[in-house]
Write a protein that holds these residues in place. Structure first.
Motif, mmCIF file in Angstrom:
data_model
loop_
_atom_site.group_PDB
_atom_site.id
_atom_site.type_symbol
_atom_site.label_atom_id
_atom_site.label_comp_id
_atom_site.label_asym_id
_atom_site.label_seq_id
_atom_site.Cartn_x
_atom_site.Cartn_y
_atom_site.Cartn_z
ATOM 1 N N GLY A 154 1.452 3.840 -5.955
ATOM 2 C CA GLY A 154 1.912 2.487 -5.688
ATOM 3 C C GLY A 154 3.121 2.113 -6.541
ATOM 4 N N SER A 200 5.482 4.805 -2.834
ATOM 5 C CA SER A 200 6.089 3.482 -2.706
ATOM 6 C C SER A 200 7.179 3.391 -3.759
ATOM 7 C CB SER A 200 5.051 2.395 -3.003
ATOM 8 O OG SER A 200 3.941 2.534 -2.172
ATOM 9 N N ASP A 231 2.220 -1.761 4.208
ATOM 10 C CA ASP A 231 1.653 -1.301 2.940
ATOM 11 C C ASP A 231 1.489 0.207 3.033
ATOM 12 O OD1 ASP A 231 -1.377 -0.496 3.443
ATOM 13 O OD2 ASP A 231 -0.889 -2.208 4.712
ATOM 14 N N ASN A 232 1.627 0.856 1.902
ATOM 15 C CA ASN A 232 1.558 2.315 1.920
ATOM 16 C C ASN A 232 0.132 2.855 1.859
ATOM 17 O OD1 ASN A 232 4.273 2.451 2.212
ATOM 18 N ND2 ASN A 232 4.671 3.604 0.337
ATOM 19 N N ASP A 233 -0.857 1.977 1.692
ATOM 20 C CA ASP A 233 -2.244 2.456 1.697
ATOM 21 C C ASP A 233 -2.615 2.949 3.099
ATOM 22 O OD1 ASP A 233 -2.614 1.735 -0.973
ATOM 23 O OD2 ASP A 233 -3.137 -0.314 -0.439
ATOM 24 N N SER A 264 -3.625 3.656 -8.040
ATOM 25 C CA SER A 264 -3.315 2.245 -7.950
ATOM 26 C C SER A 264 -3.439 1.587 -9.319
ATOM 27 C CB SER A 264 -4.326 1.685 -6.938
ATOM 28 O OG SER A 264 -4.672 0.387 -7.220
ATOM 29 N N GLY A 320 3.253 -4.092 -5.736
ATOM 30 C CA GLY A 320 3.079 -3.453 -4.430
ATOM 31 C C GLY A 320 2.593 -4.464 -3.411
ATOM 32 N N SER A 321 2.460 -3.983 -2.155
ATOM 33 C CA SER A 321 2.022 -4.943 -1.155
ATOM 34 C C SER A 321 0.563 -4.753 -0.745
ATOM 35 C CB SER A 321 2.927 -4.889 0.056
ATOM 36 O OG SER A 321 3.265 -3.563 0.327
ATOM 37 N N GLY A 322 -0.067 -3.689 -1.196
ATOM 38 C CA GLY A 322 -1.444 -3.438 -0.766
ATOM 39 C C GLY A 322 -2.455 -4.048 -1.722
ATOM 40 N N THR A 362 -6.403 -3.641 2.061
ATOM 41 C CA THR A 362 -5.693 -2.549 2.749
ATOM 42 C C THR A 362 -6.254 -1.189 2.327
ATOM 43 O OG1 THR A 362 -3.919 -2.290 1.118
ATOM 44 C CG2 THR A 362 -3.544 -3.900 2.866
#
Ligand code: GLU
Length: 374
Positions: free
Chosen positions: A18, A57, A155-157, A176, A217-219, A223
């Motif tokens: 992340g 990410s 999101d990269n998750d 994470s 990050g965005s997750g 997610t």
């Protein structure tokens, strides 16, 4: 059981890092000392003949600083601009860190459609598989620069989970800024407990997936749970683990606390179940007895063994495979559309390019995309 067994036994591993780990919050630059230890860990896996795919990410977080964008939430166009800038830095650092080991780094930028549309899924999967076969280390990110809201993973998750599914990986590590899934938010509730193993994603487990504390990050946890569903239904074990300590992968192997989500079946079965059950065949291929025997012994379906094609389908659609008596014996995702498939009936794979004018796949249905029905 060694709790890290899904990692130590895996054949193909997707590691997702992340932005909060990769980019130092104070300086906005790559957290290089840490990244060096992550790269060492990945090299260790490869030295044991485990294949590695990295989902990284960080493009937006790195690019926003270079573009001097303001702190706080960015507008979509700003994130896209930041990603365009930051992705170069990201790719460069991986190349630089892996160069001394002689490992080739390959950058693959995906959009949502690359995993949701079957034709594009097949293409992306073929590319990733070739890269792995060639010994390269694919470094993947979302193609943020062109992905508009409707076609974004965001999101990269979940992107990493789709990559795990696409590459038939058997282990996915989400590194994470949280150590795993907790029964409650550990920042707010001192009785919160980390759940070491999840065998089934129940509504109760989903309810535990509140937002994580990460600001970069965005997750969030939600997610990550969504990613766990995708991964485990594809037969891939997934861990949510603390990524911030040095050597984050080695730590997991050494038994550091994390949350494992375990699949019910192996990857091949999961994909084959998906082909067999979830999709309605859009056409049919009749095959000869030789091809029937080949399929029974686990081989792919080549154009030479096909005697007739019916129905309307595009490359990547699911078709039925009929034996000489017209009985459906298999289903699979086909590598050609109905027009091209009809032109290839009974032909040798070596002649495909001459017949179609492009170099298609040698198999009409690759065995990885084929499921026997009886
Ligand atoms: N693709 C985004 C980036 O590279 C990150 C998305 C995420 O953090 O999950 O900046």
């Amino acid at each position: 059981m060694n709790t890290a067994a899904p990692l130590t036994r895996a054949r193909r591993i997707v590691v997702k890092v992340g932005s909060a780990l990769l980019v130092d919050q104070a300086s906005g630059q790559v957290n290089r000392p840490w990244l060096e230890t992550l790269v060492e860990d990945l090299l260790r896996l490869r030295a044991r003949n485990q294949e590695v795919v990295l989902v990284s990410s960080g493009a937006i977080a790195l690019g926003r600083r270079e573009l001097k964008l303001p702190a706080g939430a960015l507008q979509l166009e700003q994130s896209q601009a930041a990603a365009a800038v930051g992705q170069i830095t990201l790719a460069h650092i991986y190349k630089e860190l892996l160069a001394p080991s002689g490992i080739t780094v390959a950058q693959v930028l995906l959009t949502l459609e690359d995993s949701e549309r079957r034709r594009r899924y097949l293409n992306a999967r073929a590319t990733l598989t070739s890269l792995l076969d060639l010994g390269a280390l694919p470094v993947i990110n979302e193609n943020d620069t062109v992905a508009t809201t409707e076609i974004r993973y965001g999101d990269n998750d979940r992107l990493a989970a789709r990559v795990a599914q696409m590459t038939s990986a058997d282990c996915l590590l989400l590194l994470s800024d949280v150590a795993g899934l907790y029964t409650a938010d550990p920042n707010l509730d001192s009785s919160a407990r980390l759940i070491p193993e999840v065998r089934e994603i129940t509504p109760e487990i989903e309810a535990m997936g509140g937002r994580s504390a990460s600001a970069v990050g965005s997750g969030g946890m939600a997610t990550k749970i969504a990613a766990a569903k995708i991964a485990t239904s594809a037969g891939c074990a997934m861990a949510i683990a603390a990524g911030a300590p040095m050597h984050p992968v080695r730590r997991i192997e050494e038994g550091a606390a994390c949350s494992w989500f375990l699949p019910a079946s192996n990857p091949e079965n999961a994909r084959k179940q998906w082909i067999a059950g979830a999709l309605r065949p859009s056409g049919a291929l009749s095959i000869d007895a030789g091809a029937q025997n080949a399929l029974r012994s686990g081989k792919s379906l080549l154009p030479a063994g096909v005697t007739a094609v019916s129905g309307r389908f595009e490359r990547g659609d699911t078709v039925s495979v009929l034996d000489p008596a017209g009985v459906e014996i298999a289903r699979g995702m086909i590598a050609y559309n109905d027009r091209d498939a009809a032109r290839l009936v009974g032909k040798r794979s070596a002649d495909i390019e001459a017949l179609l004018g492009f170099r298609g796949r040698s198999e009409m249905i690759h065995r990885d995309d084929l499921v026997m029905m009886q």
